[in-house]
Scaffold this motif. Structure first.
Motif, PDB file in Angstrom:
ATOM      1  N   CYS A 127      48.044  41.420 -10.235  1.00 12.80           N
ATOM      2  CA  CYS A 127      46.868  42.285 -10.088  1.00 12.80           C
ATOM      3  C   CYS A 127      45.966  42.184 -11.319  1.00 12.80           C
ATOM      4  O   CYS A 127      46.413  41.873 -12.413  1.00 12.80           O
ATOM      5  CB  CYS A 127      47.336  43.725  -9.900  1.00 12.80           C
ATOM      6  SG  CYS A 127      45.999  44.892  -9.606  1.00 12.80           S
ATOM      7  N   ASP A 133      44.728  44.623 -12.817  1.00 16.38           N
ATOM      8  CA  ASP A 133      44.812  45.885 -13.555  1.00 16.38           C
ATOM      9  C   ASP A 133      44.707  45.654 -15.068  1.00 16.38           C
ATOM     10  O   ASP A 133      45.379  44.798 -15.629  1.00 16.38           O
ATOM     11  CB  ASP A 133      46.138  46.584 -13.227  1.00 16.38           C
ATOM     12  CG  ASP A 133      46.134  48.038 -13.680  1.00 16.38           C
ATOM     13  OD1 ASP A 133      46.076  48.913 -12.820  1.00 16.38           O
ATOM     14  OD2 ASP A 133      46.162  48.281 -14.907  1.00 16.38           O
ATOM     15  N   GLY A 181      44.791  44.050  -6.593  1.00 19.08           N
ATOM     16  CA  GLY A 181      45.931  44.366  -5.730  1.00 19.08           C
ATOM     17  C   GLY A 181      46.846  43.205  -5.401  1.00 19.08           C
ATOM     18  O   GLY A 181      47.571  43.251  -4.407  1.00 19.08           O
ATOM     19  N   HIS A 217      52.567  46.023  -9.190  1.00 13.54           N
ATOM     20  CA  HIS A 217      52.902  47.000 -10.232  1.00 13.54           C
ATOM     21  C   HIS A 217      52.769  48.408  -9.673  1.00 13.54           C
ATOM     22  O   HIS A 217      52.067  48.636  -8.689  1.00 13.54           O
ATOM     23  CB  HIS A 217      51.972  46.816 -11.448  1.00 13.54           C
ATOM     24  CG  HIS A 217      50.535  47.149 -11.160  1.00 13.54           C
ATOM     25  ND1 HIS A 217      49.973  48.369 -11.458  1.00 13.54           N
ATOM     26  CD2 HIS A 217      49.555  46.423 -10.573  1.00 13.54           C
ATOM     27  CE1 HIS A 217      48.700  48.364 -11.080  1.00 13.54           C
ATOM     28  NE2 HIS A 217      48.421  47.197 -10.541  1.00 13.54           N
ATOM     29  N   CYS A 224      49.135  51.236  -8.664  1.00  9.98           N
ATOM     30  CA  CYS A 224      48.032  50.273  -8.472  1.00  9.98           C
ATOM     31  C   CYS A 224      46.791  51.002  -7.969  1.00  9.98           C
ATOM     32  O   CYS A 224      46.865  51.786  -7.023  1.00  9.98           O
ATOM     33  CB  CYS A 224      48.444  49.185  -7.490  1.00  9.98           C
ATOM     34  SG  CYS A 224      47.182  47.894  -7.322  1.00  9.98           S
ATOM     35  N   GLY A 225      45.665  50.715  -8.599  1.00  9.97           N
ATOM     36  CA  GLY A 225      44.399  51.334  -8.201  1.00  9.97           C
ATOM     37  C   GLY A 225      44.019  51.017  -6.766  1.00  9.97           C
ATOM     38  O   GLY A 225      43.312  51.784  -6.111  1.00  9.97           O
TER      39      GLY A 225
HETATM   40 ZN   LIG Z   1      46.842  46.890  -9.327  1.00  8.84          ZN
END
Ligand SMILES: [Zn+2]
Length: 173
Positions: free
Chosen positions: A35, A37, A62, A90, A93-94
């Motif tokens: 991801c 992130d 993602g 992870h 995750c957003g």
């Molecule tokens: Zn993520």
């Protein structure tokens, strides 16, 4: 602008860095899809014991196995010698909490026309995640089911974004 800061930092970096020549082929013959992130940057590599030059790292929002992720995997495998793949999700995750109405609203505020916004099927295109672990397993399946991917191990992992602890969701050996 952030760019100014980056350029200053870069001058300091280059001054102190001893240039080294590395191959573009991954030393550990490993390709990772993970991801984008911010909290994984400079963190996941350490958590996995990876050094510069060890692995191909493909990132997107993602860790979705999109057409482009598959395209990059094809290059990593057939052109750069990757022999093992890991999909690494992870926790927290957003992409598990994407608010599509908010995205549409932001786009409008930032000057994108309603026509353009309507034409994008945001829900499908961006693809929200219901569950981080399920998303990793689906990704592994997608890679393994792709007819142009050879019989190589494709593992599914999830990393705890706070502790760095890795849990194996699918061990493909
Ligand atoms: Zn993520």
């Amino acid at each position: 602008m952030i760019l100014d800061d980056v350029l200053i930092k870069n001058q300091e970096f280059v001054k102190n860095f001893h240039a080294e020549k590395l191959s573009h082929k991954p030393k550990k013959k490993l390709a990772i899809v993970t991801c984008m992130d911010t909290r994984l940057a400079g963190f996941l590599e350490s958590a996995m014991g990876l050094e510069r030059g060890d692995a191909k790292i493909i990132k997107n929002a993602g860790n979705r196995i999109t057409e482009d992720a598959l395209r990059s995997l094809v290059v990593a495998i057939y052109s750069l010698g990757a022999e093992e793949v890991m999909v690494v999700g992870h926790t927290d995750c957003g992409m598990a909490n994407v608010n599509f109405d908010k995205i549409r609203e932001s786009m409008k505020t930032m000057g994108i026309s309603e026509d353009v916004i309507e034409k994008l099927n945001l829900e499908e295109w961006i693809g929200a995640i219901d569950d981080e672990e399920k998303n990793v397993i689906e990704g592994v399946k997608k890679i393994k089911n792709a007819e142009f991917i050879p019989e190589i191990p494709v593992h599914g992992l999830i990393v705890d974004i706070n502790s760095g602890a890795i849990k194996v969701l699918h061990n493909d050996s």
